[in-house]
Write a protein that holds these residues in place. Sequence first.
Motif, short mmCIF file in Angstrom:
data_model
loop_
_atom_site.label_atom_id
_atom_site.label_comp_id
_atom_site.label_asym_id
_atom_site.label_seq_id
_atom_site.Cartn_x
_atom_site.Cartn_y
_atom_site.Cartn_z
N LEU A 176 52.63 53.68 37.13
CA LEU A 176 52.66 55.08 37.56
C LEU A 176 53.12 55.15 39.01
CD1 LEU A 176 49.32 56.51 36.09
CD2 LEU A 176 51.59 56.44 35.04
N THR A 177 53.95 56.12 39.31
CA THR A 177 54.39 56.38 40.68
C THR A 177 53.78 57.70 41.14
OG1 THR A 177 56.47 55.20 40.34
CG2 THR A 177 56.36 56.72 42.20
N LEU A 178 53.10 57.67 42.28
CA LEU A 178 52.44 58.85 42.80
C LEU A 178 53.36 59.61 43.75
CD1 LEU A 178 48.95 57.25 43.62
CD2 LEU A 178 49.69 58.36 41.49
N VAL A 179 53.18 60.91 43.81
CA VAL A 179 53.91 61.73 44.77
C VAL A 179 53.47 61.36 46.19
CG1 VAL A 179 54.35 64.07 45.57
CG2 VAL A 179 54.25 63.59 43.12
N ALA A 180 52.20 61.14 46.38
CA ALA A 180 51.62 60.70 47.66
C ALA A 180 50.36 59.91 47.34
CB ALA A 180 51.32 61.89 48.56
N ASN A 181 49.92 59.10 48.30
CA ASN A 181 48.74 58.26 48.09
C ASN A 181 47.61 58.72 49.01
OD1 ASN A 181 46.81 56.32 47.79
ND2 ASN A 181 48.17 54.57 48.07
N PRO A 182 46.76 59.64 48.54
CA PRO A 182 45.65 60.08 49.38
C PRO A 182 44.52 59.06 49.47
CG PRO A 182 45.49 61.10 47.24
CD PRO A 182 46.77 60.32 47.24
N PHE A 183 44.49 58.10 48.53
CA PHE A 183 43.41 57.11 48.52
C PHE A 183 43.45 56.24 49.77
CE2 PHE A 183 44.97 57.78 44.11
CZ PHE A 183 43.92 58.57 43.67
N ALA A 184 44.67 55.98 50.27
CA ALA A 184 44.81 55.14 51.46
C ALA A 184 44.43 55.88 52.73
CB ALA A 184 46.24 54.63 51.56
N LEU A 185 44.20 57.19 52.64
CA LEU A 185 43.82 57.98 53.81
C LEU A 185 42.32 58.23 53.87
CD1 LEU A 185 46.70 60.63 53.70
CD2 LEU A 185 46.61 58.48 55.00
N GLN A 186 41.59 57.74 52.89
CA GLN A 186 40.15 57.97 52.88
C GLN A 186 39.46 57.19 54.00
OE1 GLN A 186 38.92 56.76 48.95
NE2 GLN A 186 39.58 58.67 47.98
N ALA A 187 38.47 57.80 54.58
CA ALA A 187 37.69 57.13 55.61
C ALA A 187 36.20 57.42 55.37
CB ALA A 187 38.11 57.62 57.00
N PRO A 188 35.47 56.44 54.86
CA PRO A 188 35.91 55.10 54.47
C PRO A 188 36.58 55.12 53.10
CG PRO A 188 33.60 55.35 53.97
CD PRO A 188 34.01 56.63 54.65
N PRO A 189 37.30 54.06 52.75
CA PRO A 189 37.91 53.98 51.42
C PRO A 189 36.82 53.98 50.34
CG PRO A 189 38.88 52.36 52.90
CD PRO A 189 37.68 52.91 53.59
N LEU A 190 37.07 54.70 49.25
CA LEU A 190 36.08 54.80 48.18
C LEU A 190 36.73 54.49 46.83
CD1 LEU A 190 34.20 58.04 49.29
CD2 LEU A 190 33.33 55.70 49.36
N PRO A 191 37.06 53.20 46.60
CA PRO A 191 37.61 52.84 45.29
C PRO A 191 36.52 52.89 44.22
CG PRO A 191 37.25 50.89 46.60
CD PRO A 191 36.95 52.05 47.50
N SER A 192 36.93 52.97 42.97
CA SER A 192 35.98 52.94 41.87
C SER A 192 35.40 51.54 41.72
CB SER A 192 36.67 53.35 40.57
OG SER A 192 35.86 53.07 39.46
N PRO A 193 34.09 51.40 41.58
CA PRO A 193 33.51 50.06 41.40
C PRO A 193 34.03 49.35 40.16
CG PRO A 193 31.81 51.67 41.96
CD PRO A 193 33.06 52.44 41.68
N VAL A 194 34.51 50.08 39.18
CA VAL A 194 35.02 49.47 37.95
C VAL A 194 36.52 49.71 37.79
CG1 VAL A 194 32.82 49.49 36.73
CG2 VAL A 194 34.30 51.50 36.63
#
Length: 292
Positions: A176-194
Motif C-alpha cells: 500500500l502507498t499512503l498519501v502521507a505518513n502521519p504515523f511518523a509524526l506522532q510524539a511519542p510514536p504509537l505503533p500497534s502492539p500486534v
Amino acid sequence: MIPRSLTVFLIRRPMPARGFTLIEAIVSIAILGVLGGIVAMFIGKPIQGYFDASRRAALTDQADAALRRITRDLHLALPNSLRLANAGGINYIEFIMTTSGGRYRVDADGSTGGNVLSFTNPAALNFDVLGAMPTNPPIVPGDFIVVYNLGPGNAPADAYGGGNRAQVGGIAGNTLTLVANPFALQAPPLPSPVARFQVVPAATQAVTYACADVLTPAANLTRRWNYGFTVAQGTPPAGGATAILAGGANCAVEYAPNASGRNGLLLINLTLSDASGERVSLAQQIRIDNTP
C-alpha cells in the motif's frame, strides 16, 4: 251455439299487483337495524383489534429493522471510536465505520526486504500487508488506514483528529502507498502492539445515528455518513448523505464500558409511533469491541 266462423277472444282480467306496504318496509328496516347492531357489537371489537395488532406489528418490524441496522454497523465500528452526545434534544451516536483490517510489516518480523510501516520517517509512504489482502470488500485508493486507535482525548492515537489515520494513495499487490505518513509524526510514536491496522472506507468514514429524546410526530431516526471526521465531540455533523430509518421516533441511549475499557455495552431504547397514536418500544443491547 257459437258459430265456428267467429273468433272468440277471451280477455283475462289482470290480477292486482302485490308488494310491501309502508308499514312492512319500516318493520323490515327496523329488524335489519337491530340485527346489524347485534352483529357490529360482536365483531366490531375483534376487527378493531385486528387492525390495531397490524399497526403494532408494522411498527415492531420497522423498529426491529432499524435496531438491527444500528447493531450491524456498530459491530464494524473502529475500536474506541464510539461517542455519544445530546444537543438540542437530539441524541447522537457517532462512530467510525470499518470494513476490514490486517497486519502490516514491521522490522521485528525478522524477514529480509519488503516495506515496513515507518513510525520514524515521514517520507516512507509504502508498507506491505502481511498475509492475504482484504477482498470483501477490497482496499481501494481513497480508503483510510488506522493504527492503534485509543479514541477521543488520546491524541495522537485518535482517528477523529487524524494522528493515526492515513489515506491510501495506491495499491500494488500486497503493498500500500499512503498519501502521507502521519504515523511518523506522532510524539511519542504509537505503533500497534500486534502490528494491526483497520480499513475505513472512503465512501462511509464516520457515521452518526440521530433521534430525538422526546417523541413528536415529526421526529425521525436518521443515519448520516460520509461527512468526514468531526473533531469536536458532540457537534452535530453536517454534509454527507442522510437516510431516514424510521419516522415518529425517539430514543434513550446509555453506554457502560467495562473496567478494562476493552469493551462496553450500549443500550438503545427505541420508541416508534404512527398517526393513529399507536406506539411500540424495543430495547437493544449492543456489545462494543474496543480492543485496538
